[in-house]
Structures are given as structure tokens and as C-alpha cells.
Scaffold this active site. Sequence first.
Site, mmCIF file in Angstrom:
data_model
loop_
_atom_site.group_PDB
_atom_site.id
_atom_site.type_symbol
_atom_site.label_atom_id
_atom_site.label_comp_id
_atom_site.label_asym_id
_atom_site.label_seq_id
_atom_site.Cartn_x
_atom_site.Cartn_y
_atom_site.Cartn_z
ATOM 1 N N VAL A 51 0.870 -1.166 0.000
ATOM 2 C CA VAL A 51 0.000 0.000 0.000
ATOM 3 C C VAL A 51 0.914 1.225 0.000
ATOM 4 O O VAL A 51 2.069 1.142 0.395
ATOM 5 C CB VAL A 51 -0.989 0.036 1.199
ATOM 6 C CG1 VAL A 51 -2.031 -1.063 1.070
ATOM 7 C CG2 VAL A 51 -0.259 -0.067 2.518
ATOM 8 N N SER A 52 0.367 2.348 -0.429
ATOM 9 C CA SER A 52 1.197 3.537 -0.632
ATOM 10 C C SER A 52 1.511 4.327 0.626
ATOM 11 O O SER A 52 2.495 5.029 0.684
ATOM 12 C CB SER A 52 0.529 4.469 -1.642
ATOM 13 O OG SER A 52 0.416 3.806 -2.870
ATOM 14 N N SER A 53 0.656 4.236 1.644
ATOM 15 C CA SER A 53 0.909 5.038 2.840
ATOM 16 C C SER A 53 0.611 4.244 4.098
ATOM 17 O O SER A 53 -0.123 3.256 4.071
ATOM 18 C CB SER A 53 0.072 6.314 2.818
ATOM 19 O OG SER A 53 -1.287 6.001 2.951
ATOM 20 N N GLN B 84 -3.008 3.292 5.151
ATOM 21 C CA GLN B 84 -3.772 2.289 4.417
ATOM 22 C C GLN B 84 -3.527 0.907 5.007
ATOM 23 O O GLN B 84 -2.525 0.663 5.658
ATOM 24 C CB GLN B 84 -3.385 2.302 2.940
ATOM 25 C CG GLN B 84 -3.726 3.604 2.244
ATOM 26 C CD GLN B 84 -3.210 3.639 0.815
ATOM 27 O OE1 GLN B 84 -2.071 3.297 0.569
ATOM 28 N NE2 GLN B 84 -4.070 4.065 -0.096
#
Length: 179
Positions: free
Chosen positions: A8-10, A13
Site C-alpha cells: 500500500v502507498s501510505s 492504508q
Amino acid sequence: MIVGYARVSSSGQSLEVQLEALAAAGCQKVFSEKRSGRTAADRQQLQECLDFVRSGDTLIVTRLDRLARSVADLFQIIERLSAKSVSFRCLQQSSVDTDTSSGRLMLAVLGAVAAFEADIRRERQMEGIARAKAAGVYQGRKPSVDVGRVRELRAAGLGASDIARELGIARASVYRALS
């Protein structure tokens, strides 16, 4: 061995949905990380995953954009897997399977579409920023370094390393603030 990779990007999340899907697909080992995915080189768990897989293994991801965000990155990763005789499958784009010629074709098409979508998102973001600037509501990012504080500490006789340590920033940031 079936190996999974989730990303996931961050940090806000959740990896849960991807991890469940990979477990349901029979992954015996899963590498996961919370990291922006613009380039594969910046993702430590992906690099460890690519080092871990060996001939006869299959690497599975839930979606192509979890593995790579650019066509160049995607093909570099697939080349690396192919050189090790490792298969690749994507769960949500089930036609992507490097064991078949049609799967390799589909991989190329989907990779190009993913890159196109990323470019479109970036263009929309830049258009939104331009509109916000024109309307006078865009402030941009706040500087991460308090230039005034850096100069104040320098005037007090501290060196760049001491200033960096004091403010919890890199020494290069101190030099940039002083220039």
C-alpha cells in the site's frame, strides 16, 4: 513455492485485503510493505522478495499497480523473474500469467494502461494545483526546514553537523538552507 507481494502507498492504508487474497491464492510466503511505489528500487521488501524467489517459484500480486507503477519498472521486474525462471501471476488481472504467451501480451497491454493512468492522474494533479494557484488558495508545501532557525544556530557558531543534529535534519538540508 508460491510467493506473494503486497503493498500500500501510505502508512494509513491497510494491507489486510491484499494479504487475505494472497493467502487464499495459496502463498506460502508473503512480503509486504507500506511504501509509495513510483520506483521498484525504493521498495526494500520488493527487493527482498525478488532476491528470495528461485527457479520454479511463482510470484503473485493482487494488482499490477502493487508491483510497479511504470511500464519500465514492470518489465524490469518481469525480466528479473524470467531470468530466474520464476512465473508471475496477478490475481485481479487473471489473464496476466507469464507462463503463457497470451498472458505475457496481456501483461504488456495492462502495464501500458497502468502507466497511462498514472500520467493522467499526475496531469490532473498539476492542473488542480495550477487552478488553485490562480485562485490564490494554493500555498504549496510548508518548508520542512526552518531556514531562520538554521541561520540563527549558524550565527551562534554551530557547524553544519551540529545544526543538523539539533534540528533532526540532514546536513545537506543545512547547507541548502544556508545558501
